[in-house]
Design a protein around this motif. Structure first.
Motif: not given
Length: 587
Positions: A445-449, A456-460, A533-541
């Motif tokens: 389940d991917y949730r974007y912020y 925080k609202a998404a995590l709640v 899993l939270c605080d995922i800002e970027k994917i690739g490095d």
């Protein structure tokens, strides 16, 4: 008409005929007709069925028993004969059958009706014989309770209004307007309710967990390999069961009477292994925990304690772990002179270094070159505490013990197939580093912020939904690359629903469900049924991918990823790669 069409399995031509008459009569447009209504109880009998239940506005509720073909009654025994000449004996009179069904239906309705349901509602019954002209008379029935071929020459609506009118005459003060539209809706929900009961995630996850938590055939093969080889390096990607095998092998070794040391790098994993060891049947033969903690206990109980504590007071430095632990530890182990028969190392990619091997060489009978040991590690993407390559780490083992066997785990038995695939994709593998299991499980389940507040609202929302779905708070862990104080979800407010607490600060008791929070680094080597899993800002490095690999693979059955909007294109690219032919060749 409920249902709107009669079931194709309906064998009775007479029922199909009556169904069409009721459906197509223009005067029944505001009626509700239930075909083939089952009864959980029918008088003293355990179950029964009413062919048709007709709800007529301002008239009442009427139960119809349908008998097609030729009708006969000899010596009180009823029978019907169909158009093929086949005769079927009836257990009892169709009028008695209709009457019993009516009373059972009435009792069921009145026992379950909500407050304010109208009293005195009319219930009646009739027998429909569409193929014959029925003129027989008996005290068992009234003539108006017969709807035969002759009566149906007019219309089914007029026939049933006649039944309703005669039935209402039997009641002194029947309600003039009942059932009205509101009562009809209540009756419909009582008799044939509309509902949808979904399989909640708690149930789905519970079933998935039961399928995942067992040793695979591949793992039994590895255990056989370890039994045949005194020294073995076992390599496997995340989720292939290395920790469970390490624990199982250590338990078997202790049971065989050999003093066994089970070590790892991670504190949380070490504490968990320690608890598992203490619960073992032969706990006196098994010592388990974090390598540096266990070695420190040996050092502070030796003659080197003063020198060591002085260095320790200078802080948690590289010098302390690389040199002081090695020098003091090796001497303290030799001074103690209680080498282990067997050493088992888990998460070796984080622990293998020359100084550690020096200590272990003294801590095991025969040294590393001739002693009995097993080392488990993932040398692909899990080494997040060292820049040393996997080949270099394996080279250290080969140098210390040239005569050692190798084993490999390739089946992912921790994660569901969906989680295993997404973990490999987002971590940048060109193809899966393991073979997928056959348990698909729930999709990731991917949730974007966009902002910390929206995250925080998404995590709640996610956590409240998980708890509402019957998942225990103890089965959920929130993982981040950052500490809670630095995380975008810092200060999250779950109100009366939950609290999010650092995993090392869990309260002994709490009125509100407590959900654990851990960094990906701290939770390494551990696992949980459900991971957010939270605080995922970027994917690739490279570094974030290594952390993603560690963090995502902690989830066994359900994984939710809170990811910044800016990473959407990267995830879309991962999906595109997944669809490419050949990516999933190892699964």
């Amino acid at each position: 008409m409920l249902p709107a069409q009669f079931d194709v399995s309906t064998a009775s031509a007479a029922e199909r005929k009556l169904f069409d008459l009721l459906k197509n009569d223009p005067d029944t447009k505001d009626w509700i007709v239930l075909h083939s209504l089952g009864l959980a109880r029918r008088g003293k009998k355990p179950y029964g069925e009413i062919d048709f239940v007709v709800l007529i506005p301002a008239e009442g509720v009427f139960c119809l028993e349908v008998k097609g073909g030729r009708i006969a009654c000899q010596n009180g025994e009823w029978a019907t004969t169909n158009r093929f000449g086949q005769t079927e004996k009836l257990n009892r009179s169709p009028f008695l059958q209709a009457r019993e069904g009516m009373f059972a239906l009435r009792d069921s309705v009145l026992n379950r009706a909500p407050a304010g349901f109208p009293t005195g509602l009319i219930f009646g019954y009739a027998v429909v014989m569409p193929d014959v002209s029925f003129s027989a008379q008996s005290p068992e029935w009234e003539s108006w309770q017969v709807i035969d071929h002759e009566v149906l020459k007019k219309s089914i609506s007029s026939a049933l209004r006649r039944v309703a009118g005669e039935q209402r005459k039997l009641h002194p003060k029947p309600p003039a307007t009942e059932p009205n539209a509101s009562t009809l809706r209540v009756l419909q929900q009582l008799l044939r309710p509309d509902f949808e009961i979904v399989v909640i995630r708690g149930t789905q996850i519970e079933e998935t967990e039961l399928q995942l938590l067992h040793l695979t055939e591949e793992q039994f093969v590895i255990l056989d390999t370890l039994a045949d080889n005194e020294r073995c390096l076992v390599e496997g990607a995340a989720g292939t069961g290395k920790t469970m095998l390490a624990l199982e092998y250590a338990r078997r070794s202790a049971t065989a009477g050999r003093r066994t040391l089970l070590i790892c790098f991670n504190r949380l994993l070490g504490d968990w292994l320690d608890r598992q060891a203490m619960e073992s049947v032969h706990a006196q033969n098994l010592t388990a925990g974090r390598y540096f903690k266990l070695l420190r206990d040996v050092i502070v109980h030796s003659s080197l304690t003063t020198e060591f504590l002085e260095q320790e007071q200078r802080g948690q430095t590289v010098e302390l772990y690389e040199n002081t632990y090695t020098d003091c530890g090796k001497l303290a182990v030799e001074e103690q002179n209680k080498p282990y028969d067997v050493i088992v190392m888990d998460e070796a990619q984080d622990l293998l270094r020359p100084g550690v091997l020096e200590v272990l060489n003294s801590w095991i009978k025969g040294g590393l070159s001739a002693g009995c040991w097993v080392i488990f590690g993932d040398f692909q993407r899990q080494a997040i505490f060292s820049s040393t390559t996997g080949d270099e780490l394996k080279g250290l083992v080969k140098k210390a013990a040239p005569a050692s066997a190798k084993g490999r785990l390739i089946l992912n038995c921790r994660n569901t197939k969906n989680i295993g695939e997404e973990t490999a994709l987002l971590s940048g593998f060109t193809s899966p580093p393991y073979r997928m299991g056959q348990i698909a499980g729930l999709p990731v389940d991917y949730r974007y912020y966009q902002t910390a507040e929206s995250q925080k609202a998404a995590l709640v929302e996610v956590l409240k939904r998980l708890l509402a779905d019957g998942i225990k708070a103890s089965d959920i862990v929130v993982i981040s690359p950052l500490k809670l104080s630095n995380s975008g979800v810092a200060g999250i407010n779950g109100g009366e629903y939950f609290r999010v607490v650092e995993i090392g600060e869990l309260p002994a008791k709490s009125r509100i469900p407590v959900i654990r929070f851990a960094t990906a680094q701290a939770f390494k080597g551990m696992e949980s049924s459900v991971v957010v899993l939270c605080d995922i800002e970027k994917i690739g490095d490279a570094e974030p991918q290594s952390l993603l690999y560690v963090a995502m693979s902690r989830a066994r059955s359900q994984l939710t990823v809170l990811v910044h909007e800016q990473a959407k294109p990267s995830i879309a690219e991962c999906v595109r790669r997944k669809l490419q032919e050949g990516w999933n060749k190892n699964s």
